[in-house]
Design a protein around this motif. Structure first.
Motif, PDB file in Angstrom:
ATOM      1  N   THR A 188      -8.806   9.482  -9.709  1.00 40.15           N
ATOM      2  CA  THR A 188      -8.584   8.371  -8.792  1.00 40.15           C
ATOM      3  C   THR A 188      -9.563   8.438  -7.638  1.00 40.15           C
ATOM      4  O   THR A 188      -9.735   9.494  -7.018  1.00 40.15           O
ATOM      5  CB  THR A 188      -7.149   8.396  -8.241  1.00 40.15           C
ATOM      6  OG1 THR A 188      -6.229   8.235  -9.314  1.00 40.15           O
ATOM      7  CG2 THR A 188      -6.918   7.273  -7.227  1.00 40.15           C
ATOM      8  N   VAL A 190     -10.259   7.221  -3.896  1.00 46.37           N
ATOM      9  CA  VAL A 190      -9.454   6.780  -2.757  1.00 46.37           C
ATOM     10  C   VAL A 190     -10.382   6.353  -1.631  1.00 46.37           C
ATOM     11  O   VAL A 190     -11.130   7.175  -1.082  1.00 46.37           O
ATOM     12  CB  VAL A 190      -8.511   7.891  -2.267  1.00 46.37           C
ATOM     13  CG1 VAL A 190      -7.620   7.359  -1.143  1.00 46.37           C
ATOM     14  CG2 VAL A 190      -7.667   8.437  -3.407  1.00 46.37           C
ATOM     15  N   HIS A 218      -3.443  -0.868  -3.356  1.00 42.83           N
ATOM     16  CA  HIS A 218      -3.862  -0.790  -1.951  1.00 42.83           C
ATOM     17  C   HIS A 218      -2.637  -0.679  -1.063  1.00 42.83           C
ATOM     18  O   HIS A 218      -1.677  -1.448  -1.204  1.00 42.83           O
ATOM     19  CB  HIS A 218      -4.666  -2.042  -1.571  1.00 42.83           C
ATOM     20  CG  HIS A 218      -4.994  -2.146  -0.115  1.00 42.83           C
ATOM     21  ND1 HIS A 218      -5.827  -1.249   0.533  1.00 42.83           N
ATOM     22  CD2 HIS A 218      -4.603  -3.061   0.824  1.00 42.83           C
ATOM     23  CE1 HIS A 218      -5.937  -1.604   1.807  1.00 42.83           C
ATOM     24  NE2 HIS A 218      -5.204  -2.685   2.017  1.00 42.83           N
ATOM     25  N   ARG A 228      -5.342   2.722   2.632  1.00 42.86           N
ATOM     26  CA  ARG A 228      -5.966   3.440   1.518  1.00 42.86           C
ATOM     27  C   ARG A 228      -5.961   2.557   0.276  1.00 42.86           C
ATOM     28  O   ARG A 228      -4.985   1.864  -0.001  1.00 42.86           O
ATOM     29  CB  ARG A 228      -5.233   4.751   1.222  1.00 42.86           C
ATOM     30  CG  ARG A 228      -5.350   5.790   2.324  1.00 42.86           C
ATOM     31  CD  ARG A 228      -4.725   7.118   1.903  1.00 42.86           C
ATOM     32  NE  ARG A 228      -3.284   6.980   1.678  1.00 42.86           N
ATOM     33  CZ  ARG A 228      -2.547   7.886   1.043  1.00 42.86           C
ATOM     34  NH1 ARG A 228      -3.119   8.972   0.536  1.00 42.86           N
ATOM     35  NH2 ARG A 228      -1.248   7.701   0.899  1.00 42.86           N
ATOM     36  N   THR A 229      -7.053   2.606  -0.449  1.00 40.29           N
ATOM     37  CA  THR A 229      -7.227   1.810  -1.660  1.00 40.29           C
ATOM     38  C   THR A 229      -7.487   2.766  -2.819  1.00 40.29           C
ATOM     39  O   THR A 229      -8.316   3.675  -2.706  1.00 40.29           O
ATOM     40  CB  THR A 229      -8.398   0.830  -1.511  1.00 40.29           C
ATOM     41  OG1 THR A 229      -8.219   0.078  -0.295  1.00 40.29           O
ATOM     42  CG2 THR A 229      -8.479  -0.114  -2.692  1.00 40.29           C
ATOM     43  N   PHE A 230      -6.779   2.553  -3.951  1.00 42.09           N
ATOM     44  CA  PHE A 230      -6.787   3.510  -5.056  1.00 42.09           C
ATOM     45  C   PHE A 230      -7.317   2.857  -6.334  1.00 42.09           C
ATOM     46  O   PHE A 230      -6.836   1.800  -6.739  1.00 42.09           O
ATOM     47  CB  PHE A 230      -5.379   4.034  -5.312  1.00 42.09           C
ATOM     48  CG  PHE A 230      -4.651   4.485  -4.071  1.00 42.09           C
ATOM     49  CD1 PHE A 230      -4.910   5.724  -3.501  1.00 42.09           C
ATOM     50  CD2 PHE A 230      -3.714   3.650  -3.466  1.00 42.09           C
ATOM     51  CE1 PHE A 230      -4.236   6.130  -2.351  1.00 42.09           C
ATOM     52  CE2 PHE A 230      -3.034   4.053  -2.325  1.00 42.09           C
ATOM     53  CZ  PHE A 230      -3.303   5.298  -1.763  1.00 42.09           C
ATOM     54  N   ARG A 232      -8.103   3.925 -10.407  1.00 39.02           N
ATOM     55  CA  ARG A 232      -7.883   4.983 -11.405  1.00 39.02           C
ATOM     56  C   ARG A 232      -8.640   4.724 -12.695  1.00 39.02           C
ATOM     57  O   ARG A 232      -8.714   3.592 -13.174  1.00 39.02           O
ATOM     58  CB  ARG A 232      -6.386   5.082 -11.724  1.00 39.02           C
ATOM     59  CG  ARG A 232      -6.039   6.140 -12.786  1.00 39.02           C
ATOM     60  CD  ARG A 232      -4.546   6.197 -13.053  1.00 39.02           C
ATOM     61  NE  ARG A 232      -4.038   4.948 -13.622  1.00 39.02           N
ATOM     62  CZ  ARG A 232      -2.755   4.715 -13.850  1.00 39.02           C
ATOM     63  NH1 ARG A 232      -1.845   5.631 -13.551  1.00 39.02           N
ATOM     64  NH2 ARG A 232      -2.373   3.558 -14.367  1.00 39.02           N
ATOM     65  N   ARG A 259     -12.087  11.820  -4.170  1.00 35.31           N
ATOM     66  CA  ARG A 259     -11.748  11.803  -5.591  1.00 35.31           C
ATOM     67  C   ARG A 259     -10.596  12.767  -5.861  1.00 35.31           C
ATOM     68  O   ARG A 259     -10.637  13.931  -5.468  1.00 35.31           O
ATOM     69  CB  ARG A 259     -12.961  12.169  -6.444  1.00 35.31           C
ATOM     70  CG  ARG A 259     -12.655  12.221  -7.942  1.00 35.31           C
ATOM     71  CD  ARG A 259     -13.901  12.416  -8.779  1.00 35.31           C
ATOM     72  NE  ARG A 259     -13.556  12.806 -10.140  1.00 35.31           N
ATOM     73  CZ  ARG A 259     -14.437  13.023 -11.113  1.00 35.31           C
ATOM     74  NH1 ARG A 259     -15.737  12.869 -10.870  1.00 35.31           N
ATOM     75  NH2 ARG A 259     -14.026  13.404 -12.312  1.00 35.31           N
ATOM     76  N   SER A 265      -3.878  13.247  -9.218  1.00 37.21           N
ATOM     77  CA  SER A 265      -3.979  11.810  -9.443  1.00 37.21           C
ATOM     78  C   SER A 265      -2.696  11.272 -10.083  1.00 37.21           C
ATOM     79  O   SER A 265      -2.170  10.234  -9.674  1.00 37.21           O
ATOM     80  CB  SER A 265      -5.175  11.507 -10.344  1.00 37.21           C
ATOM     81  OG  SER A 265      -5.199  10.145 -10.729  1.00 37.21           O
ATOM     82  N   LEU A 268       0.099  10.897  -7.577  1.00 41.00           N
ATOM     83  CA  LEU A 268      -0.123   9.741  -6.722  1.00 41.00           C
ATOM     84  C   LEU A 268       0.316   8.451  -7.415  1.00 41.00           C
ATOM     85  O   LEU A 268       1.007   7.613  -6.825  1.00 41.00           O
ATOM     86  CB  LEU A 268      -1.608   9.656  -6.357  1.00 41.00           C
ATOM     87  CG  LEU A 268      -2.067   8.341  -5.716  1.00 41.00           C
ATOM     88  CD1 LEU A 268      -1.455   8.169  -4.339  1.00 41.00           C
ATOM     89  CD2 LEU A 268      -3.594   8.285  -5.645  1.00 41.00           C
ATOM     90  N   TRP A 269      -0.045   8.296  -8.693  1.00 39.06           N
ATOM     91  CA  TRP A 269       0.273   7.046  -9.384  1.00 39.06           C
ATOM     92  C   TRP A 269       1.746   6.935  -9.741  1.00 39.06           C
ATOM     93  O   TRP A 269       2.261   5.825  -9.891  1.00 39.06           O
ATOM     94  CB  TRP A 269      -0.631   6.865 -10.601  1.00 39.06           C
ATOM     95  CG  TRP A 269      -1.991   6.414 -10.143  1.00 39.06           C
ATOM     96  CD1 TRP A 269      -3.079   7.219  -9.903  1.00 39.06           C
ATOM     97  CD2 TRP A 269      -2.370   5.097  -9.772  1.00 39.06           C
ATOM     98  NE1 TRP A 269      -4.116   6.457  -9.424  1.00 39.06           N
ATOM     99  CE2 TRP A 269      -3.710   5.156  -9.340  1.00 39.06           C
ATOM    100  CE3 TRP A 269      -1.712   3.873  -9.788  1.00 39.06           C
ATOM    101  CZ2 TRP A 269      -4.401   4.024  -8.904  1.00 39.06           C
ATOM    102  CZ3 TRP A 269      -2.393   2.746  -9.356  1.00 39.06           C
ATOM    103  CH2 TRP A 269      -3.723   2.824  -8.932  1.00 39.06           C
TER     104      TRP A 269
END
Length: 397
Positions: A188, A190, A218, A228-230, A232, A259, A265, A268-269
């Motif tokens: 991911t 970021v 986002h 923060r913008t993600f 993947r 990263r 990752s 986070l998701w």
């Protein structure tokens, strides 16, 4: 408390629904009950739970096909698939934290609500992975569509109708999915500090790139939390490394990203999938807004003029989770006016609110007259007496 009916198999489901049809006594239909608080409150004498209809009935890893009874816990299916390095493509969300519910999500409940996570931008919704269903209509008839047959219903695509119908058309007894191999790893990117419009532009650039982006979300700045913008990507190790490097170059105009790889990752998701960014406060309404990604920042800004709210964008901006709303309507007038002002046919669903609020407002986006007429005809066809979850989605449906 309403009586809870727990049939052991499809035949018992059919018997119970047929009896309800004859007596005209409505039933509340649930799986594990984790989504019971979504939709309008229903007034029923009994609840039919599918949790005893459990077990995987077919799994052919080489053919990427799995069938399971509707009450099978989602966790059991995900564990079985993981043992063969496979997964459900559509990344189903777990609503328990968001709704403050308990028990176990079931695969039938996932289908009934068409629950789809961040990977929808790449593989589609739950209904797009669903290739077959068995179900019991409101008349007590067993029907079958797709997959493996008792009674085929010619002229109706039950797979599409039943996914997202919240148990108002039929009681699911078995579902069949196509599954996919799980990736070796994920990564991911970021980006920090992007405002909403710039973040949506960054996500659009990433999704439109040739690098197979499987998630784009986002989280705007809120209080002391930075924006923060993600982005993947998933796949084989070497492929992810190569695509991540090229994607960073493609997005250079949005600044240097951090990263996150592998398990970091994935964690986070899971938080993005389950909307943990909004926190949990039972007194704060939660809205799920679908709109065109380019309109999403304007919709949010319009709502913010009237409501203090927290926001999470998913699906590149096509999905907005919004926590906020006051008064007897939970912010419905403000939220729906903002969506309507965008003029692109978006819709807003009140996912969480107090029972009295859910009873007072249209929980699901009101339909235009032609679509409502079609919806009521479908209800009349599949549930002629109206015994299945009456009024949960719309009056009379």
């Amino acid at each position: 408390m309403p009586e809870v009916l727990s049939p052991r198999d499809e035949a018992e489901v059919a018997e119970l629904v047929a009896a309800a049809n004859r007596s005209k006594e409505p039933l509340a239909i649930i799986g594990g009950g984790t989504l019971a608080a979504v939709g309008r409150p229903t007034q029923t004498a009994a609840t039919l739970s599918t949790t005893r209809l459990a077990g995987v009935t077919l799994y052919e890893p080489s053919e990427l096909v799995l069938s399971a009874s509707a009450g099978t816990p989602l966790a059991a299916i995900e564990q079985l698939l993981a043992e063969k390095a496979q997964r459900l493509p559509f990344e189903p969300m777990d609503h328990r934290q968001l709704l403050g519910s308990s028990n176990e999500p079931t695969i039938g409940g996932i289908v009934a609500a068409n629950v789809s996570g961040p990977r929808r931008i790449q593989v589609g919704a739950a209904r797009d992975s669903l290739i077959g269903v068995r179900a019991v209509t409101g008349a007590g008839d067993v029907v079958k569509s797709g997959g493996r047959v008792m009674k085929n219903v010619t002229g109706y695509d039950l797979v599409k109708f039943l996914a997202g119908s919240y148990g108002t058309l039929a009681v699911l007894s078995e579902v069949t999915f196509k599954v996919l191999p799980a990736p070796e790893t994920e990564s991911t990117l970021v980006f920090s500090g992007l405002d909403d419009e710039v973040a949506v532009a960054a996500m659009a650039t990433a999704i439109g790139s040739p690098f197979s982006v499987s998630g784009a979300a986002h989280h705007p700045a809120y209080s002391r939390e930075p924006a923060r913008t993600f982005i993947r990507i998933e796949g084989f190790f070497a492929s992810v490394d190569a695509r991540a490097a090229r994607l960073i170059a493609e997005l250079a105009g949005f600044g240097p990203p951090e990263r996150l790889d592998g398990g970091t990752s994935a964690q986070l998701w899971r938080a993005i999938r389950d909307v943990e960014f909004l926190g949990f406060s039972p007194k704060v309404p939660i809205w799920r807004i679908s709109t065109r990604p380019t309109d999403a920042p304007t919709v949010v800004e319009t709502v913010r003029r009237s409501l203090d709210c927290r926001v999470l964008y998913d699906w590149g901006g096509g999905l907005i989770w919004l926590a906020g709303g006051t008064g007897e309507d939970g912010g419905a007038a403000v939220v729906r006016a903002a969506v309507a002002a965008a003029g692109t046919g978006g819709y807003a669903t009140l996912v969480r609110a107090a029972r009295d609020v859910r009873a007072a407002v249209d929980v699901f986006q009101p339909l235009d007259p032609a679509l409502m007429a079609l919806t009521k005809r479908l209800k009349q066809t599949f549930d002629p007496v109206g015994v299945l979850n009456p009024g949960r989605m719309y009056e009379g449906v």
